[in-house]
Every structure is written in C-alpha cells, then in structure tokens.
Design an enzyme around this catalytic site. Structure first.
Site, PDB file in Angstrom:
ATOM      1  N   ASP A   1       0.811  -1.221   0.000  1.00 57.93           N
ATOM      2  CA  ASP A   1       0.000   0.000   0.000  1.00 57.93           C
ATOM      3  C   ASP A   1       0.841   1.266   0.000  1.00 57.93           C
ATOM      4  OD1 ASP A   1       0.905  -0.454   2.602  1.00 57.93           O
ATOM      5  OD2 ASP A   1      -1.016  -0.056   3.575  1.00 57.93           O
TER       6      ASP A   1
ATOM      7  N   PHE B   1      -0.087  11.564   7.544  1.00 50.82           N
ATOM      8  CA  PHE B   1      -0.624  10.221   7.771  1.00 50.82           C
ATOM      9  C   PHE B   1      -1.910  10.058   6.956  1.00 50.82           C
ATOM     10  CE2 PHE B   1      -2.257   6.448   9.748  1.00 50.82           C
ATOM     11  CZ  PHE B   1      -1.077   5.699   9.874  1.00 50.82           C
TER      12      PHE B   1
ATOM     13  N   ARG C   1     -10.283   1.515   6.745  1.00 48.23           N
ATOM     14  CA  ARG C   1     -10.067   0.658   5.567  1.00 48.23           C
ATOM     15  C   ARG C   1     -11.320   0.695   4.682  1.00 48.23           C
ATOM     16  NH1 ARG C   1      -5.206  -2.068   6.608  1.00 48.23           N
ATOM     17  NH2 ARG C   1      -4.950  -2.888   8.715  1.00 48.23           N
TER      18      ARG C   1
HETATM   19  P1  IMP Z   1       7.808   1.859   6.458  1.00 50.18           P
HETATM   20  O1  IMP Z   1       8.486   0.640   6.970  1.00 50.18           O
HETATM   21  O2  IMP Z   1       8.112   3.063   7.320  1.00 50.18           O
HETATM   22  O3  IMP Z   1       8.084   2.124   4.997  1.00 50.18           O
HETATM   23  O4  IMP Z   1       6.245   1.659   6.650  1.00 50.18           O
HETATM   24  C1  IMP Z   1       5.441   0.939   5.753  1.00 50.18           C
HETATM   25  C2  IMP Z   1       4.169   0.477   6.407  1.00 50.18           C
HETATM   26  O5  IMP Z   1       3.745   1.417   7.391  1.00 50.18           O
HETATM   27  C3  IMP Z   1       3.013   0.401   5.421  1.00 50.18           C
HETATM   28  O6  IMP Z   1       2.887  -0.877   4.889  1.00 50.18           O
HETATM   29  C4  IMP Z   1       1.823   0.786   6.263  1.00 50.18           C
HETATM   30  O7  IMP Z   1       1.312  -0.355   6.907  1.00 50.18           O
HETATM   31  C5  IMP Z   1       2.378   1.709   7.330  1.00 50.18           C
HETATM   32  N1  IMP Z   1       2.220   3.159   6.999  1.00 50.18           N
HETATM   33  C6  IMP Z   1       3.185   4.054   6.755  1.00 50.18           C
HETATM   34  N2  IMP Z   1       2.674   5.285   6.524  1.00 50.18           N
HETATM   35  C7  IMP Z   1       1.332   5.138   6.615  1.00 50.18           C
HETATM   36  C8  IMP Z   1       0.229   6.055   6.428  1.00 50.18           C
HETATM   37  O8  IMP Z   1       0.372   7.252   6.126  1.00 50.18           O
HETATM   38  N3  IMP Z   1      -1.003   5.526   6.593  1.00 50.18           N
HETATM   39  C9  IMP Z   1      -1.225   4.208   6.912  1.00 50.18           C
HETATM   40  N4  IMP Z   1      -0.233   3.333   7.061  1.00 50.18           N
HETATM   41  C10 IMP Z   1       1.043   3.787   6.923  1.00 50.18           C
END
Ligand code: IMP
Length: 223
Positions: free
Chosen positions: A137, A192, A205
């Site tokens: 996502d 976010f 969701r």
């Molecule tokens: P990363 O490891 O920091 O790249 O985070 C990736 C994961 O964090 C994604 O698969 C999401 O589950 C969650 N995530 C990061 N930013 C957001 C956001 O803005 N909204 C919702 N989920 C997020």
C-alpha cells in the site's frame, strides 16, 4: 523508468487536496478526516496505467503477485483485475499470474515501531525460481520493504520487483523518498493517510478515497 514515475505521479506540497464535501464519505468518518488527497477515480486511473506498464515489462513469463496484507488488499485486487483485463484483451500475449499473501506489522498508532513482524508467510517456498511482484500500500521509511526483500531472498526467487500505490516523501530525509520501488502509484506528502485499505489502528479501511486523517480522528481512534 523510476525517474519518469517520480516526475509524473508526484503529489507536491502545493497540491490542493479536495474538500470532504465534494465527495461521498461514510457518515461515521465525517469528522475524522481533514481532506481527500486522492479520490477513488484517480486511484483507479493510475492503477490502470501501472497495470499496463507491468504487463509490458513483466510479460515474458509467469508471475507470482505477492499481496502485503491488510493495507495492500484493495490495490492488489484492482491491479490484478486490470492485468487480467489486459491478459484477455491484448491478443498477442498474456501473463499467467499466481497470487500469494503475506502479513507484516510495523506500526502502532501513527509511529513506526522499528520492529517488523511477519505474521503470515506460508507457501513462500513456492517462490523459488519465480518472477515475484510485491504489492504494497505505502512505503514510508522503507524499512518494511527492505526487510521483506531481505527475507524473500532465502526463497530464491528469479527476480523480485515492488509495486507500491503510495511512496511518502519524508521531511526528515530532506523531503525525499527513502525507497523508490520499480512501480510507484503516487509520491505523497509526509502526512498520515487513510482509506483505500490504509488504516489507522484498523479504522478507515472501509473508505474509498485516500484521505488525510484529522487531529480529531487520531484522538478518537488512538489506542
Ligand atoms: P515503512 O516501513 O516506514 O516504509 O512503513 C510501511 C508500512 O507502514 C506500510 O505498509 C503501512 O502499513 C504503514 N504506513 C506508513 N505510513 C502510513 C500512512 O500514512 N497511513 C497508513 N499506514 C502507513
């Protein structure tokens, strides 16, 4: 190719998000959102193009599409539908696609814990010798994806590529993205985001557009 996506699908800081009143939003979320950043229709249009790029570039052999649950499920489903349409309508070629699912957990509230737990990972030995497309996502710090790519190496896939609907520019990285996948839907500001299967503590969701959560929404659904 990556540069092209970066330029073409950038949602800059000056991008004017849409007022909530312009779109249909579930009543139960009306006070929990600030704005609509990417309406559902634009998401679909972008996925159509991503599907075409994937079809053209990965069309040489069978593909395993690996969905990262839960956030990736809508993107995955719409992307697979659009690839299937190309498979039926292009005449000259089609890509046999098998699908698999994985579940990871890295966030609590709106903060990365720095720890990544692989919750579900059965059947991954079937990735051996396959061209794999990870469908995610959103990429934020990129830690989740780097960890997943590392983990997958032990299953000896032939190749691994990543499609992420969203990639976040991070303020703590000079406003740049931390990890650029082969296929990126939209490069988004450091906010976010929720909706289109992206959640805040499992809420939102069930919202079709990608929206910026409000302070009130964070307060309401914070654990
Ligand atoms: P990363 O490891 O920091 O790249 O985070 C990736 C994961 O964090 C994604 O698969 C999401 O589950 C969650 N995530 C990061 N930013 C957001 C956001 O803005 N909204 C919702 N989920 C997020």
């Amino acid at each position: 190719m990556v540069t092209f996506f970066f330029l073409s699908s950038q949602i800059g800081d000056k991008w004017q998000p849409f007022d909530l009143s312009c779109f249909c939003v579930p009543k139960h979320y009306e006070n929990d959102l600030e704005q609509v950043l990417i309406p559902h229709g634009i998401i679909q249009d972008r996925i159509e193009r991503l599907a075409r790029d994937i079809f053209q570039e990965l069309g040489q052999g069978p593909l395993t599409a690996l969905c990262v649950l839960k956030g990736g499920y809508k993107f995955f489903s719409d992307l697979m539908d659009k690839i299937n349409q190309l498979n039926c309508n292009q005449g000259q070629k089609s890509i046999p696609v098998s699908i698999d699912f994985i579940r990871l957990k890295s966030y609590e509230n709106d903060q990365s814990s720095g720890l990544i737990k692989i919750v579900g990972s059965d059947n991954l030995s079937s990735l051996k010798g396959r061209n794999v497309l990870i469908v995610e996502d959103i990429i934020d710090t990129g830690r989740t994806m780097k960890k997943l790519l590392n983990t997958l190496q032990q299953y000896e896939p032939k190749s691994v590529r990543v499609a992420s609907l969203l990639v976040k520019r991070r303020e703590d990285n000079n406003g740049d993205v931390c990890y650029m996948p082969e296929y990126a839907g939209f490069i988004v500001p450091d906010k976010f985001l929720v909706g289109y299967a992206l959640d805040f503590n499992e809420y939102f969701r069930d919202l079709n557009h990608i929206c910026v959560i409000s302070q009130a929404g964070m307060k309401k659904y914070r654990k």
